[in-house]
Design a protein around this motif. Sequence first.
Motif, mmCIF file in Angstrom:
data_model
loop_
_atom_site.group_PDB
_atom_site.id
_atom_site.type_symbol
_atom_site.label_atom_id
_atom_site.label_comp_id
_atom_site.label_asym_id
_atom_site.label_seq_id
_atom_site.Cartn_x
_atom_site.Cartn_y
_atom_site.Cartn_z
ATOM 1 N N GLU A 114 21.553 -4.515 21.205
ATOM 2 C CA GLU A 114 20.384 -4.693 20.654
ATOM 3 C C GLU A 114 20.037 -3.490 19.614
ATOM 4 O OE1 GLU A 114 15.743 -4.586 22.496
ATOM 5 O OE2 GLU A 114 17.517 -4.513 23.787
ATOM 6 N N CYS A 150 12.892 -7.458 32.297
ATOM 7 C CA CYS A 150 13.130 -7.326 30.789
ATOM 8 C C CYS A 150 12.605 -8.580 30.256
ATOM 9 C CB CYS A 150 14.901 -7.453 30.599
ATOM 10 S SG CYS A 150 15.457 -7.459 29.057
ATOM 11 N N GLU A 151 12.036 -8.268 28.784
ATOM 12 C CA GLU A 151 11.348 -9.368 28.181
ATOM 13 C C GLU A 151 12.377 -10.469 27.595
ATOM 14 O OE1 GLU A 151 9.689 -8.239 24.215
ATOM 15 O OE2 GLU A 151 10.626 -6.185 24.504
ATOM 16 N N TRP A 152 13.528 -9.859 27.486
ATOM 17 C CA TRP A 152 14.869 -10.889 27.059
ATOM 18 C C TRP A 152 15.690 -11.703 27.936
ATOM 19 C CZ3 TRP A 152 12.878 -11.051 22.450
ATOM 20 C CH2 TRP A 152 12.370 -9.970 21.676
ATOM 21 N N LYS A 153 15.852 -10.641 29.064
ATOM 22 C CA LYS A 153 16.711 -11.098 30.225
ATOM 23 C C LYS A 153 16.230 -11.756 31.494
ATOM 24 C CE LYS A 153 19.057 -7.386 29.448
ATOM 25 N NZ LYS A 153 18.369 -6.763 28.313
ATOM 26 N N ALA A 157 19.128 -17.723 27.291
ATOM 27 C CA ALA A 157 20.284 -17.094 26.302
ATOM 28 C C ALA A 157 20.898 -16.149 26.901
ATOM 29 C CB ALA A 157 19.276 -16.223 25.425
ATOM 30 N N THR A 182 17.232 -15.440 31.714
ATOM 31 C CA THR A 182 16.737 -16.495 30.780
ATOM 32 C C THR A 182 18.069 -17.218 30.088
ATOM 33 O OG1 THR A 182 17.156 -15.013 28.777
ATOM 34 C CG2 THR A 182 14.644 -14.921 30.021
ATOM 35 N N ARG A 189 17.896 -8.163 17.009
ATOM 36 C CA ARG A 189 16.542 -7.991 17.946
ATOM 37 C C ARG A 189 15.893 -9.432 17.776
ATOM 38 N NH1 ARG A 189 13.645 -4.634 21.437
ATOM 39 N NH2 ARG A 189 11.672 -4.975 21.422
ATOM 40 N N PRO A 190 15.696 -9.996 18.601
ATOM 41 C CA PRO A 190 16.110 -10.066 20.103
ATOM 42 C C PRO A 190 17.591 -9.822 20.282
ATOM 43 C CG PRO A 190 15.300 -12.274 19.787
ATOM 44 C CD PRO A 190 15.300 -11.490 18.552
ATOM 45 N N PRO A 191 18.196 -9.121 21.285
ATOM 46 C CA PRO A 191 19.363 -9.009 21.682
ATOM 47 C C PRO A 191 20.407 -10.145 21.639
ATOM 48 C CG PRO A 191 18.076 -8.347 23.554
ATOM 49 C CD PRO A 191 17.228 -8.717 22.497
ATOM 50 N N ARG A 192 21.611 -9.770 21.570
ATOM 51 C CA ARG A 192 22.631 -11.057 21.748
ATOM 52 C C ARG A 192 23.839 -10.403 22.793
ATOM 53 N NH1 ARG A 192 25.301 -10.409 16.541
ATOM 54 N NH2 ARG A 192 26.882 -8.994 17.549
#
Length: 165
Positions: free
Chosen positions: A52, A80-83, A111, A109, A21-24
């Motif tokens: 995640e 999504c906060e990550w994607k 990543a 994003t 976390r954050p996810p990969r």
Amino acid sequence: MLRPHPIPPGPGQESVWDYPRPPRLERTPARLELWLGGVKVADTTDGYRVLETSHPPTYYLPPGAFLPGVLTPAGGGSVCEWKGEATYWTLRAGGKTAEGAAWSYGRPTPAFAPMAGYVAVYAGRVDECRVDGERVTPQPGGFYGGWITPNVVGPFKGEPGTLGW
């Protein structure tokens, strides 16, 4: 809030509590298959999976893996906060419709940029999903889209009592 007690993984298994976390994002050579209305609507070995902490993997398939005409835009969206910003899709095949059963990130994003346009599917909203021939169990709850296979152990986010994890 109860603290989760991770299940120790056995030989050949992964614990979702070892995911980051954050996810990969990672490529997967696994064969990913989906059925709706008795029709195999997608098949690929060109997928991604997102890992995640506390979640079973979410699999993303290239849009070309789906039969023509299966995916149509659905209303709504989410962030999504990550994607980044997600677009939702409806699947239609074999006389069956699964409204908003899939999502993708057109401009994720940095990543997650390699999976731009790839499509994830809620396993519980279609007839069947498989990873390398193993039928998946949908991640519990209606919000998350992970696919549970025998090689992944939890407990998993989405089960009763996990909201605060």
